[in-house]
Scaffold this active site. Structure first.
Site, PDB file in Angstrom:
ATOM      1  CB  SER A   1      12.411  12.817 -33.192  1.00 57.23           C
ATOM      2  OG  SER A   1      12.949  13.801 -33.888  1.00 57.23           O
TER       3      SER A   1
ATOM      4  CG  HIS B   1       8.073  14.943 -35.679  1.00 60.82           C
ATOM      5  ND1 HIS B   1       8.053  13.793 -35.924  1.00 60.82           N
ATOM      6  CD2 HIS B   1       9.498  15.314 -35.296  1.00 60.82           C
ATOM      7  CE1 HIS B   1       9.442  13.304 -36.131  1.00 60.82           C
ATOM      8  NE2 HIS B   1      10.197  13.883 -35.826  1.00 60.82           N
TER       9      HIS B   1
ATOM     10  CD  GLU C   1       4.859  11.801 -37.260  1.00 57.93           C
ATOM     11  OE1 GLU C   1       4.820  10.554 -37.738  1.00 57.93           O
ATOM     12  OE2 GLU C   1       5.762  12.064 -36.178  1.00 57.93           O
TER      13      GLU C   1
ATOM     14  CG  ASN D   1      10.741   8.762 -35.917  1.00 60.59           C
ATOM     15  OD1 ASN D   1      11.476   8.399 -37.166  1.00 60.59           O
ATOM     16  ND2 ASN D   1      11.297   9.867 -35.321  1.00 60.59           N
TER      17      ASN D   1
HETATM   18  P1  NAI Z   1      20.918  20.578 -34.312  1.00 54.49           P
HETATM   19  O1  NAI Z   1      21.980  20.272 -33.629  1.00 54.49           O
HETATM   20  O2  NAI Z   1      21.205  20.702 -35.735  1.00 54.49           O
HETATM   21  O3  NAI Z   1      20.631  22.167 -34.019  1.00 54.49           O
HETATM   22  C1  NAI Z   1      19.915  22.492 -32.667  1.00 54.49           C
HETATM   23  C2  NAI Z   1      20.254  23.844 -32.328  1.00 54.49           C
HETATM   24  O4  NAI Z   1      19.786  24.349 -31.085  1.00 54.49           O
HETATM   25  C3  NAI Z   1      21.881  24.165 -32.422  1.00 54.49           C
HETATM   26  O5  NAI Z   1      22.247  25.491 -33.181  1.00 54.49           O
HETATM   27  C4  NAI Z   1      22.070  24.833 -31.016  1.00 54.49           C
HETATM   28  O6  NAI Z   1      22.935  25.973 -30.800  1.00 54.49           O
HETATM   29  C5  NAI Z   1      20.583  25.424 -30.645  1.00 54.49           C
HETATM   30  N1  NAI Z   1      20.398  25.101 -29.036  1.00 54.49           N
HETATM   31  C6  NAI Z   1      20.520  24.398 -28.182  1.00 54.49           C
HETATM   32  N2  NAI Z   1      20.236  24.558 -26.985  1.00 54.49           N
HETATM   33  C7  NAI Z   1      19.578  25.818 -27.401  1.00 54.49           C
HETATM   34  C8  NAI Z   1      18.734  26.465 -26.076  1.00 54.49           C
HETATM   35  N3  NAI Z   1      18.777  26.223 -25.103  1.00 54.49           N
HETATM   36  N4  NAI Z   1      18.176  27.636 -26.665  1.00 54.49           N
HETATM   37  C9  NAI Z   1      18.214  27.936 -28.125  1.00 54.49           C
HETATM   38  N5  NAI Z   1      19.175  27.205 -28.960  1.00 54.49           N
HETATM   39  C10 NAI Z   1      19.602  26.269 -28.542  1.00 54.49           C
HETATM   40  O7  NAI Z   1      19.466  19.878 -34.174  1.00 54.49           O
HETATM   41  P2  NAI Z   1      18.247  19.570 -35.270  1.00 54.49           P
HETATM   42  O8  NAI Z   1      18.796  17.993 -35.833  1.00 54.49           O
HETATM   43  O9  NAI Z   1      18.090  20.592 -35.919  1.00 54.49           O
HETATM   44  O10 NAI Z   1      17.029  18.740 -34.495  1.00 54.49           O
HETATM   45  C11 NAI Z   1      16.340  20.062 -33.532  1.00 54.49           C
HETATM   46  C12 NAI Z   1      15.003  19.305 -32.841  1.00 54.49           C
HETATM   47  O11 NAI Z   1      14.584  18.834 -34.074  1.00 54.49           O
HETATM   48  C13 NAI Z   1      15.469  18.218 -31.992  1.00 54.49           C
HETATM   49  O12 NAI Z   1      14.465  18.350 -31.063  1.00 54.49           O
HETATM   50  C14 NAI Z   1      15.282  16.875 -32.789  1.00 54.49           C
HETATM   51  O13 NAI Z   1      15.111  15.645 -32.173  1.00 54.49           O
HETATM   52  C15 NAI Z   1      14.181  17.403 -33.753  1.00 54.49           C
HETATM   53  N6  NAI Z   1      14.320  16.484 -35.076  1.00 54.49           N
HETATM   54  C16 NAI Z   1      15.480  16.404 -35.746  1.00 54.49           C
HETATM   55  C17 NAI Z   1      15.361  15.773 -37.003  1.00 54.49           C
HETATM   56  C18 NAI Z   1      16.378  15.440 -37.837  1.00 54.49           C
HETATM   57  O14 NAI Z   1      16.328  14.862 -38.835  1.00 54.49           O
HETATM   58  N7  NAI Z   1      17.693  16.009 -37.583  1.00 54.49           N
HETATM   59  C19 NAI Z   1      14.157  15.298 -37.787  1.00 54.49           C
HETATM   60  C20 NAI Z   1      12.980  15.522 -36.708  1.00 54.49           C
HETATM   61  C21 NAI Z   1      13.030  16.245 -35.702  1.00 54.49           C
END
Ligand code: NAI
Length: 390
Positions: free
Chosen positions: A119, A140, A152, A190
């Site tokens: 993001s 995105h 996006e 954003n």
């Molecule tokens: P989350 O914290 O729910 O999930 C992230 C997952 O990645 C976890 O299950 C973790 O174990 C895993 N992980 C961490 N390091 C890792 C690695 N080195 N290799 C493999 N797996 C790994 O996070 P979320 O909310 O799903 O966000 C993920 C991405 O999406 C981030 O970059 C975030 O900025 C982006 N994003 C999030 C939004 C939201 O509303 N939550 C919206 C749009 C983008």
């Protein structure tokens, strides 16, 4: 290139959502997570979601079985390296992401496309660690992925231009609405959405109105589905504050994006919103967030117009700086944030000259750079032009 095999890395809220959408659209998906428990939980949660959808009659039992069959949950990086498109959705941390790309590029075929769901990070900086950065692009999605249609597409400086059409086609195939954004902080949504929160917080900090009065005005006068404070409580003040702060820093301290102490203190107090049962409101809410005394029409209108003028100004400036087309800016806000109307269309309807004089009045009142009118709006008003004019 036709893509049929997808890989998703990171099985959190976003990764699982992306995997679900791909699988629903008959793509084979391999999902990897560094944490085996997270992977197991994601599989169980998705299974639960699909059963609920089946119970509601949204999917047949055969469709649910097919979706489940389309997804391979794997704790082997070598398994996801086989995908023609690898979508990364791990923790929002530049070095963790870069480390992962270096590792997976060694295992993946040469023409693999790499995409990040980041993001806030620079797509150019993410791409820079690959041996072949031309194969890297920002993709995105919005939360919750199965419900939010917007995606996006953000090419980096290094991205091969042919990737754009490939991904546009793929996203349309998944029923998504893709828009194209420049690799600038916050991309479209954003960035353009910042005043919805920031100006509402400012109105509160100046003592003009309460949280509930502001929310009431934006919903009842502006037609927004949720008020800014309800929405910040829903998103989480920690997340919303972090996005604001990162956009503020990334735009070299442009005062338009300055974070508000009112929100910082919420974060400090751990009053994060719904997830801590306390934010601007206390949860569960007994009633809808309605002020004890409703603001009169003049006050509600003034609150709504101030926030709207700032939103339109931000949208116009996003066009001025060529971050996206006018069409994509309006599409992004309608599909990425559910705004009742695109902001540039709203400018046309309100009258661009009115927006300019509204901004000039704010500027005269405060003498702050935060309230400078976009040069594009001023030029359009003086030339009597409208957005989307043929
Ligand atoms: P989350 O914290 O729910 O999930 C992230 C997952 O990645 C976890 O299950 C973790 O174990 C895993 N992980 C961490 N390091 C890792 C690695 N080195 N290799 C493999 N797996 C790994 O996070 P979320 O909310 O799903 O966000 C993920 C991405 O999406 C981030 O970059 C975030 O900025 C982006 N994003 C999030 C939004 C939201 O509303 N939550 C919206 C749009 C983008």
């Amino acid at each position: 290139m036709e893509i049929k095999q997808i890989s998703v890395i990171g099985s959190g809220a976003m990764g699982s959502g992306i995997a679900q959408v791909a699988a629903q659209n008959d793509y084979k998906v391999a999902v990897y997570d560094v944490n085996p428990v997270a992977l197991q939980n994601a599989a169980a949660k998705l299974s639960d979601t699909l059963e609920k959808l089946q119970a509601k009659g949204k999917f047949s039992p055969e469709k649910v079985a097919q979706i489940k069959q389309n997804i391979l949950w794997s704790n082997k990086l070598s398994e996801v390296a086989k995908g023609q498109l690898i979508i990364e959705a791990i923790v929002e941390d530049l070095s963790s992401k870069q480390l992962l790309y270096r590792e997976i590029e060694l295992l993946a075929p040469e023409n693999t496309i790499f995409a990040s769901n980041t993001s806030s990070l620079s797509i150019a900086a993410l791409a820079s660690v690959l041996k072949n950065p031309a194969n890297f692009v920002g993709l995105h999605f919005f939360n919750p992925v199965p419900l939010m249609k917007l995606v996006e597409i953000i090419p980096a400086l290094q991205t091969h231009p042919s990737l754009i059409a490939t991904l546009q086609k793929l996203m349309q195939d998944w029923g998504k609405v893709p828009v194209l954004a420049k690799d600038t902080p916050g991309f479209i949504v954003n960035k353009v959405a910042r005043p919805f929160y920031g100006e509402a917080l400012r109105i509160y900090e100046e003592g003009i109105a309460s949280f509930a009065e502001i929310d009431y005005s934006m919903k009842n006068y502006g037609g927004f589905r949720m008020g800014p404070f309800e929405l910040m409580d829903f998103i989480g003040n920690d997340i919303n504050y972090a996005v604001t702060e990162s956009v503020f820093l990334a735009f070299y301290f442009d005062p338009r994006y300055k974070p508000a102490f009112a929100q910082k203190k919420m974060v400090d107090a751990n009053w994060l919103g719904r997830k801590t049962a306390k934010g601007y409101y206390t949860y569960p809410l007994e009633n809808e967030a309605t002020p004890a005394i409703l603001p009169d029409e003049t006050k509600a209108k003034a609150i709504f117009e101030r926030v709207l003028a700032m939103l339109i100004n931000e949208a116009a400036d996003t066009l001025f700086w060529q971050i996206a087309t006018a069409e994509d800016i309006d599409t992004a806000m309608r599909y990425g944030t559910n705004y009742p109307k695109g902001l540039l269309q709203w400018a046309n309807d309100w009258g661009i000259a009115n927006v300019v004089s509204y901004m000039d009045n704010l500027y005269e009142t405060y003498r702050e750079d935060r309230y400078r009118c976009s040069p594009l709006l001023r030029k359009m008003a003086s030339e009597n032009k409208l957005f989307f004019q043929a």
